[in-house]
Design a protein around this motif. Structure first.
Motif, PDB file in Angstrom:
ATOM      1  N   LEU A 176      35.167  41.920  48.176  1.00 32.86           N
ATOM      2  CA  LEU A 176      35.510  42.419  46.851  1.00 32.86           C
ATOM      3  C   LEU A 176      36.456  41.469  46.116  1.00 32.86           C
ATOM      4  N   ARG A 177      36.264  41.356  44.815  1.00 34.16           N
ATOM      5  CA  ARG A 177      37.180  40.594  43.984  1.00 34.16           C
ATOM      6  C   ARG A 177      38.454  41.401  43.779  1.00 34.16           C
ATOM      7  N   ALA A 178      39.502  40.767  43.261  1.00 34.67           N
ATOM      8  CA  ALA A 178      40.820  41.387  43.193  1.00 34.67           C
ATOM      9  C   ALA A 178      40.817  42.718  42.438  1.00 34.67           C
ATOM     10  N   LEU A 179      40.278  42.720  41.218  1.00 32.70           N
ATOM     11  CA  LEU A 179      40.260  43.954  40.432  1.00 32.70           C
ATOM     12  C   LEU A 179      39.497  45.062  41.148  1.00 32.70           C
ATOM     13  N   ASP A 212      53.022  46.316  49.960  1.00 28.95           N
ATOM     14  CA  ASP A 212      52.088  47.204  50.662  1.00 28.95           C
ATOM     15  C   ASP A 212      50.693  47.060  50.086  1.00 28.95           C
ATOM     16  N   LEU A 213      50.609  47.126  48.760  1.00 32.23           N
ATOM     17  CA  LEU A 213      49.301  47.033  48.110  1.00 32.23           C
ATOM     18  C   LEU A 213      48.667  45.669  48.340  1.00 32.23           C
ATOM     19  N   ALA A 214      49.498  44.638  48.466  1.00 34.98           N
ATOM     20  CA  ALA A 214      48.980  43.309  48.770  1.00 34.98           C
ATOM     21  C   ALA A 214      48.346  43.294  50.165  1.00 34.98           C
ATOM     22  N   GLU A 215      48.998  43.939  51.150  1.00 37.10           N
ATOM     23  CA  GLU A 215      48.429  44.018  52.494  1.00 37.10           C
ATOM     24  C   GLU A 215      47.119  44.795  52.491  1.00 37.10           C
ATOM     25  N   ILE A 216      47.088  45.893  51.757  1.00 33.73           N
ATOM     26  CA  ILE A 216      45.922  46.762  51.733  1.00 33.73           C
ATOM     27  C   ILE A 216      44.711  46.060  51.138  1.00 33.73           C
ATOM     28  N   THR A 217      44.939  45.216  50.143  1.00 29.86           N
ATOM     29  CA  THR A 217      43.832  44.600  49.411  1.00 29.86           C
ATOM     30  C   THR A 217      43.599  43.133  49.769  1.00 29.86           C
ATOM     31  N   GLY A 218      44.457  42.564  50.596  1.00 25.98           N
ATOM     32  CA  GLY A 218      44.299  41.165  50.972  1.00 25.98           C
ATOM     33  C   GLY A 218      44.661  40.197  49.866  1.00 25.98           C
ATOM     34  N   SER A 220      47.928  38.488  47.162  1.00 28.33           N
ATOM     35  CA  SER A 220      49.360  38.179  47.100  1.00 28.33           C
ATOM     36  C   SER A 220      50.038  39.211  46.195  1.00 28.33           C
ATOM     37  N   THR A 221      51.360  39.345  46.318  1.00 27.18           N
ATOM     38  CA  THR A 221      52.079  40.295  45.469  1.00 27.18           C
ATOM     39  C   THR A 221      51.983  39.899  43.999  1.00 27.18           C
ATOM     40  N   VAL A 222      51.974  38.591  43.728  1.00 27.13           N
ATOM     41  CA  VAL A 222      51.828  38.121  42.341  1.00 27.13           C
ATOM     42  C   VAL A 222      50.471  38.535  41.787  1.00 27.13           C
ATOM     43  N   HIS A 223      49.423  38.379  42.601  1.00 25.17           N
ATOM     44  CA  HIS A 223      48.083  38.754  42.150  1.00 25.17           C
ATOM     45  C   HIS A 223      47.992  40.257  41.934  1.00 25.17           C
TER      46      HIS A 223
END
Length: 268
Positions: A176-179, A212-218, A220-223
């Motif tokens: 999956l893409r980021a969004l 947390d959300l960065a870990e869940i979605t793979g 970075s926190t900035v992304h």
């Protein structure tokens, strides 16, 4: 570190090694029927009553405390009554320790029912918010399973759904893409928290850090921060102060390509 949540605005109480625990008062139904929701809401009334009598106590924990660590010997399983918990896998690479969130548990979830046959887990179990959990001695759960193949299958089914959710989390961090990845997670939490009767009006409780959300979605926190901004500006969802408000559920699911079949929720 920027936050998606204020941890419900409450300070941690107790310690990770010694969370508060109280025995439930003796009664025919130690657990109120109001806790038969979410995943355990799918259990029939007879099995739920047996579980109520099997409960040995209620434990409370503050945010970011550890219930059990990988490899720890277990003699009880826990049902999440209130709050949000997570599972973490720990590892080491190039001499540095690391940890990744691999699951989130919501009210009505058995947190570690798979620990019943395994007697130990390969991951840590921690609270994300203030939580209340019901404890069930393995000896008592073994008696329930031995006494009824139907009850054994019902409890086994919960662990199979848990495994199905894990597989979807792997999918979320792969193609999956980021969004779409962030939208997918919000869609999942929307359904699971609705099923657990945890919605606060139109607001979806999302007590997570951006890390947390960065870990869940793979990501970075900035992304993650950019994706949250894009979701808000596109009129799909606003994530702020520990809550997510979904403005267009249909478009959000379309963006994620979201198929909730892996949750095995009962049909309305």
């Amino acid at each position: 570190m920027s936050r998606l949540a204020s941890e419900n605005g409450r300070e941690s109480h107790g310690t990770a090694a010694d969370p508060k625990e109280t025995n439930t008062p003796p009664a025919l139904t130690p657990l109120p029927d109001s806790y038969r929701r979410g995943m355990v809401g799918q259990l029939d009334a007879a099995l739920w009553k047996r579980l109520q009598r099997c409960c040995s106590g209620i434990r409370t924990m503050g945010p970011r405390e550890t219930l059990s660590e990988a490899g720890e010997r277990l003699d009880r399983s826990a049902l999440l009554l209130e709050g949000v918990m997570a599972r973490y896998v720990r590892g080491a690479a190039n001499g540095a320790s690391s940890r990744a969130m691999v699951s989130i548990q919501v009210p009505g979830d058995f947190i570690d029912l798979h620990g019943l046959p395994m007697k130990a887990l390969d991951h840590d179990v921690c609270s994300l918010t203030d939580v209340r959990i019901a404890m069930f001695p393995h000896e008592c759960l073994d008696q329930i399973i031995a006494g009824s193949p139907k009850d054994a299958r019902a409890l086994w089914r919960l662990t199979m759904i848990d495994a199905s959710v894990h597989r979807h989390w792997l999918f979320r961090t792969s193609p999956l893409r980021a969004l779409a990845s962030v939208a997918d997670f919000i869609c999942e939490m929307d359904l699971r928290l609705h099923n657990a009767n945890e919605m606060e009006g139109a607001a979806l409780p999302l007590p997570l850090l951006q890390s947390d959300l960065a870990e869940i979605t793979g990501l970075s926190t900035v992304h993650v921060s950019r994706v949250i901004r894009d979701l808000r500006e596109s009129g799909l969802c606003t994530v702020r102060d520990g809550y997510a408000e979904i403005h267009d559920r249909g478009r959000l699911r379309q963006l994620a390509g979201y198929d909730p079949s892996y949750l095995y929720l009962p049909e309305d």
